[in-house]
Design a protein around this motif. Structure first.
Motif, PDB file in Angstrom:
ATOM      1  N   LEU A   1     -40.288 -15.369  28.961  1.00  0.00           N
ATOM      2  CA  LEU A   1     -40.324 -14.279  29.936  1.00  0.00           C
ATOM      3  C   LEU A   1     -39.139 -14.417  30.888  1.00  0.00           C
ATOM      4  O   LEU A   1     -39.080 -15.364  31.670  1.00  0.00           O
ATOM      5  CB  LEU A   1     -41.638 -14.314  30.712  1.00  0.00           C
ATOM      6  CG  LEU A   1     -42.913 -14.334  29.861  1.00  0.00           C
ATOM      7  CD1 LEU A   1     -44.125 -14.654  30.720  1.00  0.00           C
ATOM      8  CD2 LEU A   1     -43.083 -13.014  29.143  1.00  0.00           C
TER       9      LEU A   1
ATOM     10  N   PRO B   1     -50.337 -15.032  31.961  1.00  0.00           N
ATOM     11  CA  PRO B   1     -49.328 -13.976  32.043  1.00  0.00           C
ATOM     12  C   PRO B   1     -49.991 -12.612  31.892  1.00  0.00           C
ATOM     13  O   PRO B   1     -50.883 -12.439  31.057  1.00  0.00           O
ATOM     14  CB  PRO B   1     -48.400 -14.280  30.871  1.00  0.00           C
ATOM     15  CG  PRO B   1     -49.225 -15.047  29.905  1.00  0.00           C
ATOM     16  CD  PRO B   1     -50.302 -15.736  30.694  1.00  0.00           C
TER      17      PRO B   1
ATOM     18  N   TYR C   1     -38.062 -13.404  36.159  1.00  0.00           N
ATOM     19  CA  TYR C   1     -39.242 -13.546  37.008  1.00  0.00           C
ATOM     20  C   TYR C   1     -38.836 -14.273  38.290  1.00  0.00           C
ATOM     21  O   TYR C   1     -37.953 -15.131  38.272  1.00  0.00           O
ATOM     22  CB  TYR C   1     -40.351 -14.327  36.293  1.00  0.00           C
ATOM     23  CG  TYR C   1     -41.165 -13.456  35.374  1.00  0.00           C
ATOM     24  CD1 TYR C   1     -42.461 -13.099  35.706  1.00  0.00           C
ATOM     25  CD2 TYR C   1     -40.643 -12.973  34.181  1.00  0.00           C
ATOM     26  CE1 TYR C   1     -43.217 -12.284  34.874  1.00  0.00           C
ATOM     27  CE2 TYR C   1     -41.387 -12.152  33.347  1.00  0.00           C
ATOM     28  CZ  TYR C   1     -42.673 -11.815  33.697  1.00  0.00           C
ATOM     29  OH  TYR C   1     -43.416 -11.006  32.885  1.00  0.00           O
TER      30      TYR C   1
ATOM     31  N   LYS D   1     -49.193  -8.332  31.719  1.00  0.00           N
ATOM     32  CA  LYS D   1     -48.288  -7.188  31.674  1.00  0.00           C
ATOM     33  C   LYS D   1     -49.150  -5.951  31.838  1.00  0.00           C
ATOM     34  O   LYS D   1     -50.215  -5.854  31.248  1.00  0.00           O
ATOM     35  CB  LYS D   1     -47.531  -7.130  30.346  1.00  0.00           C
ATOM     36  CG  LYS D   1     -46.602  -8.304  30.130  1.00  0.00           C
ATOM     37  CD  LYS D   1     -45.895  -8.206  28.812  1.00  0.00           C
ATOM     38  CE  LYS D   1     -45.031  -9.435  28.569  1.00  0.00           C
ATOM     39  NZ  LYS D   1     -44.337  -9.393  27.300  1.00  0.00           N
TER      40      LYS D   1
ATOM     41  N   THR E   1     -33.959 -15.635  40.113  1.00  0.00           N
ATOM     42  CA  THR E   1     -34.883 -15.396  39.012  1.00  0.00           C
ATOM     43  C   THR E   1     -34.932 -16.627  38.104  1.00  0.00           C
ATOM     44  O   THR E   1     -34.008 -17.435  38.084  1.00  0.00           O
ATOM     45  CB  THR E   1     -34.461 -14.158  38.188  1.00  0.00           C
ATOM     46  OG1 THR E   1     -33.123 -14.335  37.714  1.00  0.00           O
ATOM     47  CG2 THR E   1     -34.545 -12.895  39.022  1.00  0.00           C
TER      48      THR E   1
ATOM     49  N   LYS F   1     -46.673 -10.215  35.610  1.00  0.00           N
ATOM     50  CA  LYS F   1     -47.060 -11.217  36.604  1.00  0.00           C
ATOM     51  C   LYS F   1     -47.550 -12.447  35.858  1.00  0.00           C
ATOM     52  O   LYS F   1     -48.161 -12.323  34.797  1.00  0.00           O
ATOM     53  CB  LYS F   1     -48.164 -10.697  37.516  1.00  0.00           C
ATOM     54  CG  LYS F   1     -47.735  -9.580  38.432  1.00  0.00           C
ATOM     55  CD  LYS F   1     -48.865  -9.142  39.334  1.00  0.00           C
ATOM     56  CE  LYS F   1     -48.402  -7.978  40.199  1.00  0.00           C
ATOM     57  NZ  LYS F   1     -49.432  -7.496  41.097  1.00  0.00           N
TER      58      LYS F   1
ATOM     59  N   PHE G   1     -45.640 -15.731  39.809  1.00  0.00           N
ATOM     60  CA  PHE G   1     -44.331 -15.167  39.504  1.00  0.00           C
ATOM     61  C   PHE G   1     -44.495 -13.677  39.244  1.00  0.00           C
ATOM     62  O   PHE G   1     -45.514 -13.252  38.701  1.00  0.00           O
ATOM     63  CB  PHE G   1     -43.739 -15.818  38.247  1.00  0.00           C
ATOM     64  CG  PHE G   1     -43.419 -17.268  38.408  1.00  0.00           C
ATOM     65  CD1 PHE G   1     -42.155 -17.672  38.780  1.00  0.00           C
ATOM     66  CD2 PHE G   1     -44.384 -18.235  38.178  1.00  0.00           C
ATOM     67  CE1 PHE G   1     -41.848 -19.013  38.923  1.00  0.00           C
ATOM     68  CE2 PHE G   1     -44.091 -19.572  38.314  1.00  0.00           C
ATOM     69  CZ  PHE G   1     -42.827 -19.973  38.686  1.00  0.00           C
ATOM     70  N   GLN G   2     -43.487 -12.907  39.605  1.00  0.00           N
ATOM     71  CA  GLN G   2     -43.509 -11.473  39.334  1.00  0.00           C
ATOM     72  C   GLN G   2     -42.185 -11.079  38.688  1.00  0.00           C
ATOM     73  O   GLN G   2     -41.122 -11.557  39.079  1.00  0.00           O
ATOM     74  CB  GLN G   2     -43.724 -10.686  40.622  1.00  0.00           C
ATOM     75  CG  GLN G   2     -44.007  -9.237  40.370  1.00  0.00           C
ATOM     76  CD  GLN G   2     -44.615  -8.560  41.592  1.00  0.00           C
ATOM     77  OE1 GLN G   2     -44.945  -9.197  42.579  1.00  0.00           O
ATOM     78  NE2 GLN G   2     -44.759  -7.272  41.511  1.00  0.00           N
ATOM     79  N   GLU G   3     -42.274 -10.204  37.691  1.00  0.00           N
ATOM     80  CA  GLU G   3     -41.085  -9.749  36.988  1.00  0.00           C
ATOM     81  C   GLU G   3     -40.227  -8.893  37.914  1.00  0.00           C
ATOM     82  O   GLU G   3     -40.738  -8.053  38.646  1.00  0.00           O
ATOM     83  CB  GLU G   3     -41.484  -8.939  35.746  1.00  0.00           C
ATOM     84  CG  GLU G   3     -40.321  -8.537  34.883  1.00  0.00           C
ATOM     85  CD  GLU G   3     -40.756  -7.800  33.633  1.00  0.00           C
ATOM     86  OE1 GLU G   3     -39.924  -7.644  32.732  1.00  0.00           O
ATOM     87  OE2 GLU G   3     -41.922  -7.378  33.550  1.00  0.00           O
TER      88      GLU G   3
END
Length: 189
Positions: free
Chosen positions: A116, A34, A119, A36, A106, A61, A140-142
């Motif tokens: 999290l 992960p 995402y 940030k 999401t 991510k 994965f992307q936030e």
């Protein structure tokens, strides 16, 4: 293979308690990272120097490399990768992750240190193997959401126009309670 402690919970299946939510869990996770990040703006001023005060979050991510076999040691009862699939767990894993990717919904990623939320699965690459195991490289992307609010500025208007613009007919919608049935369709998208 030992079960992983990483769970992918689609928002559609999420219940109040994350530990009771149906989720995708893997037999083994070989890579989980992960990230940030944020950036600092560098805005020039008239004298040619730079001001570095404004922080901008870039969002998180997550990259995962994980595997599912047809013969797990531990079976998670809430796993969306079911053992009763006639084609085996490898096929069920592919189908579950492909469904998440195609749904564009999401998910919440739960791991040992954090949960999290919001995402989206942006990259889905299966690793086909000669055995009854399948691997996946997932990214994965936030996702951050914004809402719109309309305001009216009354600057340099005549008194008549100021009174006209103050009428409720001219104000924007602030909530779904104020919206007509037709306008509520806009809020649901």
């Amino acid at each position: 293979m030992a079960t992983s402690s990483i769970f992918i919970i689609p928002e559609a299946t999420k219940v109040e308690s994350e530990k009771d939510s149906p989720s995708v869990s893997f037999d083994a996770v070989t890579s989980f990272s992960p990230t940030k990040s944020r950036s600092i703006s560098n805005s020039p001023i008239t004298e040619g120097g730079f001001v570095s005060e404004i922080l901008s979050d870039n969002g998180g991510k997550v990259e995962i490399e994980a595997y599912v076999s047809n013969n797990p040691i531990i079976i998670n009862q809430l796993n969306l990768i079911t053992t009763n699939n006639p084609d085996g767990r490898a096929h069920a894993a592919y189908a579950a992750l492909d469904k998440i990717y195609k749904s564009k919904d999401t998910v919440t990623l739960v791991h040992r240190f954090d949960s999290l939320s919001s995402y989206m699965l942006t990259s889905f690459a299966p690793i086909l193997m000669p055995s009854d195991t399948i691997g996946f490289k997932l990214q994965f992307q936030e996702v951050r959401f914004a809402s719109e609010q309309r305001v009216q500025l009354i600057i340099n208007m005549s008194d008549a126009k100021t009174k006209d613009s103050a009428k409720p007919d001219n104000s924007g919608l602030n909530s779904t309670e104020e919206a007509s049935d037709k306008e509520k369709g806009i809020w649901e998208t």
